[in-house]
Design a protein around this motif. Structure first.
Motif, mmCIF file in Angstrom:
data_model
loop_
_atom_site.group_PDB
_atom_site.id
_atom_site.type_symbol
_atom_site.label_atom_id
_atom_site.label_comp_id
_atom_site.label_asym_id
_atom_site.label_seq_id
_atom_site.Cartn_x
_atom_site.Cartn_y
_atom_site.Cartn_z
ATOM 1 N N GLY A 20 9.440 8.124 -43.031
ATOM 2 C CA GLY A 20 8.778 8.920 -42.005
ATOM 3 C C GLY A 20 7.719 9.789 -42.640
ATOM 4 O O GLY A 20 7.796 10.114 -43.833
ATOM 5 N N SER A 21 6.727 10.170 -41.861
ATOM 6 C CA SER A 21 5.642 10.979 -42.415
ATOM 7 C C SER A 21 5.170 11.993 -41.385
ATOM 8 O O SER A 21 5.231 11.758 -40.173
ATOM 9 C CB SER A 21 4.473 10.078 -42.836
ATOM 10 N N ASP A 22 4.681 13.127 -41.905
ATOM 11 C CA ASP A 22 4.158 14.190 -41.043
ATOM 12 C C ASP A 22 3.269 15.111 -41.881
ATOM 13 O O ASP A 22 3.311 15.077 -43.121
ATOM 14 C CB ASP A 22 5.293 14.977 -40.402
ATOM 15 N N LEU A 23 2.487 15.938 -41.192
ATOM 16 C CA LEU A 23 1.622 16.918 -41.840
ATOM 17 C C LEU A 23 2.069 18.319 -41.473
ATOM 18 O O LEU A 23 2.622 18.545 -40.391
ATOM 19 C CB LEU A 23 0.162 16.720 -41.396
ATOM 20 N N PHE A 24 1.864 19.270 -42.371
ATOM 21 C CA PHE A 24 2.125 20.678 -42.044
ATOM 22 C C PHE A 24 1.144 21.551 -42.816
ATOM 23 O O PHE A 24 0.490 21.108 -43.768
ATOM 24 C CB PHE A 24 3.578 21.067 -42.350
ATOM 25 N N GLN A 25 1.057 22.807 -42.394
ATOM 26 C CA GLN A 25 0.058 23.714 -42.949
ATOM 27 C C GLN A 25 0.705 25.038 -43.337
ATOM 28 O O GLN A 25 1.534 25.575 -42.609
ATOM 29 C CB GLN A 25 -1.042 23.961 -41.917
ATOM 30 N N ILE A 26 0.324 25.573 -44.500
ATOM 31 C CA ILE A 26 0.756 26.896 -44.950
ATOM 32 C C ILE A 26 -0.478 27.637 -45.462
ATOM 33 O O ILE A 26 -1.136 27.169 -46.414
ATOM 34 C CB ILE A 26 1.808 26.809 -46.075
ATOM 35 N N GLN A 27 -0.792 28.767 -44.822
ATOM 36 C CA GLN A 27 -1.924 29.599 -45.230
ATOM 37 C C GLN A 27 -3.202 28.772 -45.402
ATOM 38 O O GLN A 27 -3.862 28.785 -46.446
ATOM 39 C CB GLN A 27 -1.599 30.345 -46.532
ATOM 40 N N ASN A 28 -3.495 27.985 -44.354
ATOM 41 C CA ASN A 28 -4.717 27.168 -44.314
ATOM 42 C C ASN A 28 -4.751 26.056 -45.363
ATOM 43 O O ASN A 28 -5.812 25.479 -45.631
ATOM 44 C CB ASN A 28 -5.970 28.043 -44.468
ATOM 45 N N VAL A 33 3.823 15.030 -45.991
ATOM 46 C CA VAL A 33 5.207 14.759 -46.362
ATOM 47 C C VAL A 33 5.536 13.303 -46.034
ATOM 48 O O VAL A 33 5.204 12.808 -44.947
ATOM 49 C CB VAL A 33 6.183 15.698 -45.611
ATOM 50 N N VAL A 34 6.157 12.617 -46.977
ATOM 51 C CA VAL A 34 6.706 11.278 -46.756
ATOM 52 C C VAL A 34 8.176 11.321 -47.174
ATOM 53 O O VAL A 34 8.487 11.732 -48.307
ATOM 54 C CB VAL A 34 5.955 10.202 -47.566
ATOM 55 N N VAL A 35 9.080 10.928 -46.291
ATOM 56 C CA VAL A 35 10.510 11.027 -46.565
ATOM 57 C C VAL A 35 11.198 9.682 -46.348
ATOM 58 O O VAL A 35 10.879 8.952 -45.394
ATOM 59 C CB VAL A 35 11.172 12.113 -45.662
ATOM 60 N N ASP A 36 12.115 9.345 -47.248
ATOM 61 C CA ASP A 36 12.891 8.107 -47.144
ATOM 62 C C ASP A 36 14.068 8.315 -46.210
ATOM 63 O O ASP A 36 14.858 9.246 -46.373
ATOM 64 C CB ASP A 36 13.384 7.707 -48.540
ATOM 65 N N ALA A 56 12.284 17.160 -43.020
ATOM 66 C CA ALA A 56 11.652 17.212 -44.333
ATOM 67 C C ALA A 56 10.553 18.276 -44.372
ATOM 68 O O ALA A 56 10.433 19.035 -45.345
ATOM 69 C CB ALA A 56 11.075 15.847 -44.689
ATOM 70 N N VAL A 57 9.766 18.332 -43.316
ATOM 71 C CA VAL A 57 8.712 19.356 -43.225
ATOM 72 C C VAL A 57 9.320 20.752 -43.272
ATOM 73 O O VAL A 57 8.858 21.632 -44.007
ATOM 74 C CB VAL A 57 7.884 19.170 -41.936
ATOM 75 N N LYS A 58 10.360 20.946 -42.504
ATOM 76 C CA LYS A 58 11.006 22.265 -42.455
ATOM 77 C C LYS A 58 11.538 22.655 -43.830
ATOM 78 O O LYS A 58 11.374 23.800 -44.285
ATOM 79 C CB LYS A 58 12.140 22.222 -41.434
ATOM 80 N N ALA A 59 12.212 21.705 -44.532
ATOM 81 C CA ALA A 59 12.809 21.990 -45.836
ATOM 82 C C ALA A 59 11.734 22.329 -46.869
ATOM 83 O O ALA A 59 11.841 23.326 -47.600
ATOM 84 C CB ALA A 59 13.638 20.804 -46.301
ATOM 85 N N ILE A 60 10.671 21.511 -46.944
ATOM 86 C CA ILE A 60 9.632 21.730 -47.949
ATOM 87 C C ILE A 60 8.803 22.973 -47.626
ATOM 88 O O ILE A 60 8.426 23.738 -48.531
ATOM 89 C CB ILE A 60 8.721 20.486 -48.059
ATOM 90 N N LYS A 61 8.534 23.180 -46.352
ATOM 91 C CA LYS A 61 7.752 24.357 -45.947
ATOM 92 C C LYS A 61 8.485 25.641 -46.324
ATOM 93 O O LYS A 61 7.900 26.574 -46.900
ATOM 94 C CB LYS A 61 7.503 24.309 -44.446
ATOM 95 N N THR A 62 9.793 25.687 -46.028
ATOM 96 C CA THR A 62 10.601 26.863 -46.379
ATOM 97 C C THR A 62 10.664 27.042 -47.885
ATOM 98 O O THR A 62 10.565 28.159 -48.406
ATOM 99 C CB THR A 62 12.025 26.709 -45.811
ATOM 100 N N LEU A 63 10.801 25.939 -48.602
ATOM 101 C CA LEU A 63 10.899 25.999 -50.059
ATOM 102 C C LEU A 63 9.619 26.573 -50.671
ATOM 103 O O LEU A 63 9.663 27.449 -51.546
ATOM 104 C CB LEU A 63 11.176 24.586 -50.585
ATOM 105 N N ILE A 64 8.467 26.081 -50.215
ATOM 106 C CA ILE A 64 7.195 26.541 -50.778
ATOM 107 C C ILE A 64 6.978 28.021 -50.479
ATOM 108 O O ILE A 64 6.530 28.792 -51.348
ATOM 109 C CB ILE A 64 6.032 25.693 -50.225
#
Length: 625
Positions: free
Chosen positions: A465-473, A478-481, A558-566
């Motif tokens: 699966g794949s999606d896009l997200f944004q943090i501070q412009n 994200v690509v997840v298996d 996956a977006v939620k996990a990586i976004k929170t992590l960053i």
């Protein structure tokens, strides 16, 4: 019964039948007499010594002209090294001086820990159950066994009315003898129980460091020792030492201590079931001086398991296999098709997938590894099994490294469990996560009911699966298996299809081309350029509903996990790449394996695992034959 009806037993018969059994019978009759007549221990000793002297005189070597009974001559067995003491003597435990000294301290007729009193609930109603029918074929044997128990003082006949009457159960032992049991089911429901925590097998194994000699004993007639049940009557004495001689000395010392303890507590051991050697079967495990292996009988039971015909048989298979889980890697994932049949409202259908799961378990158990959970030292590093023992001065640093991904206590615990160890580690992990400001400020809200997700694909990187997200412009891809939850994340300099395509090509060149790709149909995924890319590379592109982003749940998670992590790494000024590495190496809740293990079939080397020893395959690669 009148005292005059009790008489001293006749002289011990040493010429006919089994002398050992004759002595036991004579001793039992003698003790019954002493109990009935009220004689004290001093009287008993004088009378017994007097009769034993008579026996010894009667069994003294006869003169040349004396005619002996031909059956009394027995060829003397040749001496051989004893498994227990190592000295030369007849191949019988009774001939071993060391074993005789031990048995002499604990040998009695009946053990007696103490007197127990049963407490029932105040509003309990007594139950009187009818007697069960005894098969005619064994009625005589049951009567003999009951008479013997009464004679030994184990059972007391009750002739007056009683409030509680429980049923008797008769069980045939493996030896062919009968065991008389009580079946107090109604009484058990209203008993007030004392709570006592028993030591588990997993807590015993770490104490086997340098174990080279094992002695396994069983409490004789454990039910009649009052406080022990049949599952608690095995005793293991372990001789530890750097050499076999030191292990033997340690084993002897522990045996003497055990004999003293048994004597003090009136515990009788079953000499016939005592075993000693360099390995022992204990609680379904084969414990050796090399490590722990599964019991061969358990292995055969799993190998010979037929296909189940109903849910009840499926549960029996799951229970048997779960008992051997420590020897079966990724068991939860392997057994998942079978576990599904036990869930509520599940349709009964034994599929080919279930067959494959069962066969895989049978194959794994035949090549189960030796588990070593003892402490060792390699290159100055202390290991507990394969876990690194962390000294106090480094524990804070380890906690910080484990928390790099800010995944919370449960994830940290799963991550640490197979790599590092110190006493009280889990409590410190929990306290550390509570003090993390970033984690406390960004606690997720209570989860709503989850939507039904897509299938996980046929294997690693088969479906992504794949999606896009944004943090501070700043824009990220994200690509997840779907199979492993392994996540790849990339920074995009522009929100174009060309950028998305270029990043995906790199991932597909590294891991292979997936069969399916799930996206939310954003403009980057709907362009002609992206469609040409998926067609040329042979990828089926599925688009979820644009108004229901949660239907692409894997990518959303996956977006939620990586976004929170960053964000947490930015706030705590830590390296996000190190955090992603820890996230990939953290075991999942459902499979107990990390995304990296499920994706690549190996654990990734991280900051926290740099000192871990090489496994067998790695050692072979480093030192080829």
């Amino acid at each position: 019964m009148a005292e005059s009806s009790f008489r001293l037993p006749s002289l011990l018969n040493v010429t006919d039948g089994n002398v050992t059994e004759n002595f036991k019978k004579w001793k039992r009759e003698f003790e019954v007499y002493m109990t009935a007549t009220g004689s004290d221990k001093k009287d008993a000793k004088e009378i017994r010594d007097k009769d034993v002297n008579k026996v010894q005189q009667s069994t003294a070597r006869p003169k040349k002209n004396t005619v002996r009974n031909k059956t009394s001559y027995q060829p003397q067995p040749q001496s051989q090294p004893c498994d227990y003491c190592g000295k030369l003597h007849a191949p019988k435990k009774e001939e071993c001086p060391a074993w005789g000294a031990f048995v002499g301290e604990v040998e009695k007729d009946l053990g007696d820990l103490c007197e127990a009193k049963l407490y029932v609930e105040e509003d309990a109603k007594p139950v009187v159950l009818p007697a069960r029918k005894i098969p005619i074929a064994i009625q005589g044997q049951v009567k003999q066994e009951l008479d013997k128990l009464v004679e030994r003082g184990i059972l007391v006949p009750v002739k007056e009315p009683t409030e509680w009457v429980n049923q008797m159960a008769v069980v045939r032992k493996s030896s062919g003898c009968l065991r008389i049991c009580l079946d107090p089911q109604p009484l058990n429901k209203v008993l007030e129980r004392q709570q006592y925590r028993l030591t588990t097998f997993d807590k015993v194994v770490p104490n086997l460091n340098q174990a080279k000699l094992f002695t396994k004993m069983e409490v004789k007639e454990a039910f009649w020792h009052v406080r022990l049940d049949e599952e608690s009557n095995d005793i293991i004495v372990v001789g530890c030492g750097e050499t076999e001689q030191s292990a033997k000395s340690d084993n002897d010392r522990k045996l003497k201590s055990l004999a003293k303890r048994c004597s003090e507590q009136n515990i009788i051991l079953n000499e016939e079931k005592t075993k000693f050697g360099k390995e022992v079967i204990f609680h379904g495990h084969r414990i050796t001086d090399k490590g722990v292996l599964p019991d061969e009988n358990k292995v055969k039971a799993i190998q010979n398991m037929p296909k189940p015909k109903n849910v009840t048989e499926v549960r029996q298979i799951c229970e048997l296999v779960q008992y051997m889980s420590k020897f079966l890697p990724d068991l939860a994932s392997t057994m998942e098709p079978i576990h599904q049949l036990t869930r509520k409202d599940a349709k009964w259908e034994w599929t080919n997938e279930c067959d494959e799961s069962l066969e895989k378990v049978k194959e794994q158990i035949t090549s189960a590894p030796v588990l070593a959970d003892t402490r060792s030292v390699q290159d100055g590093v202390i290991f507990k099994g394969e876990k690194i023992v962390i000294p106090k001065c480094l524990r804070k640093e380890m906690l910080q490294r484990l928390h790099k991904a800010h995944l919370g206590y449960d994830s940290m615990d799963r991550r640490a469990r197979g790599t590092i160890f110190w006493s009280g580690m889990r409590a410190e992990l929990k306290e550390f996560t509570k003090k993390c400001v970033q984690c406390e400020d960004r606690k997720p809200p209570p989860q709503q009911e989850k939507l039904k997700q897509h299938s996980d694909g046929l294997g690693p990187w088969d479906k992504v699966g794949s999606d896009l997200f944004q943090i501070q412009n700043r824009l990220y891809l994200v690509v997840v298996d779907y199979h492993s939850s392994f996540i790849e994340v990339d920074f995009l300099t522009a929100a174009t299809s060309q950028q998305v395509t270029d990043k995906m090509k790199k991932h597909f060149a590294r891991f292979g081309i997936p069969r399916e790709l799930i996206t939310d149909g954003g403009p980057q995924y709907m362009s002609t350029e992206f469609c040409n890319f998926t067609q040329k590379w042979g990828i089926k592109h599925h688009i979820t509903s644009p108004h229901h982003s949660a239907s692409n749940g894997k990518a959303e998670s996956a977006v939620k996990a990586i976004k929170t992590l960053i964000i947490k790494c930015h706030e705590s000024r830590t390296d996000p790449m190190e955090a992603i590495l820890e996230q990939r190496n953290t075991p999942r809740v459902d499979t107990k394996r990390s995304p990296a293990e499920m994706m690549m079939n190996r654990k990734l080397r991280t900051m926290a695992t740099q000192q871990q020893p090489l496994n067998q395959n790695q050692q072979q690669l480093r030192n080829p034959a």
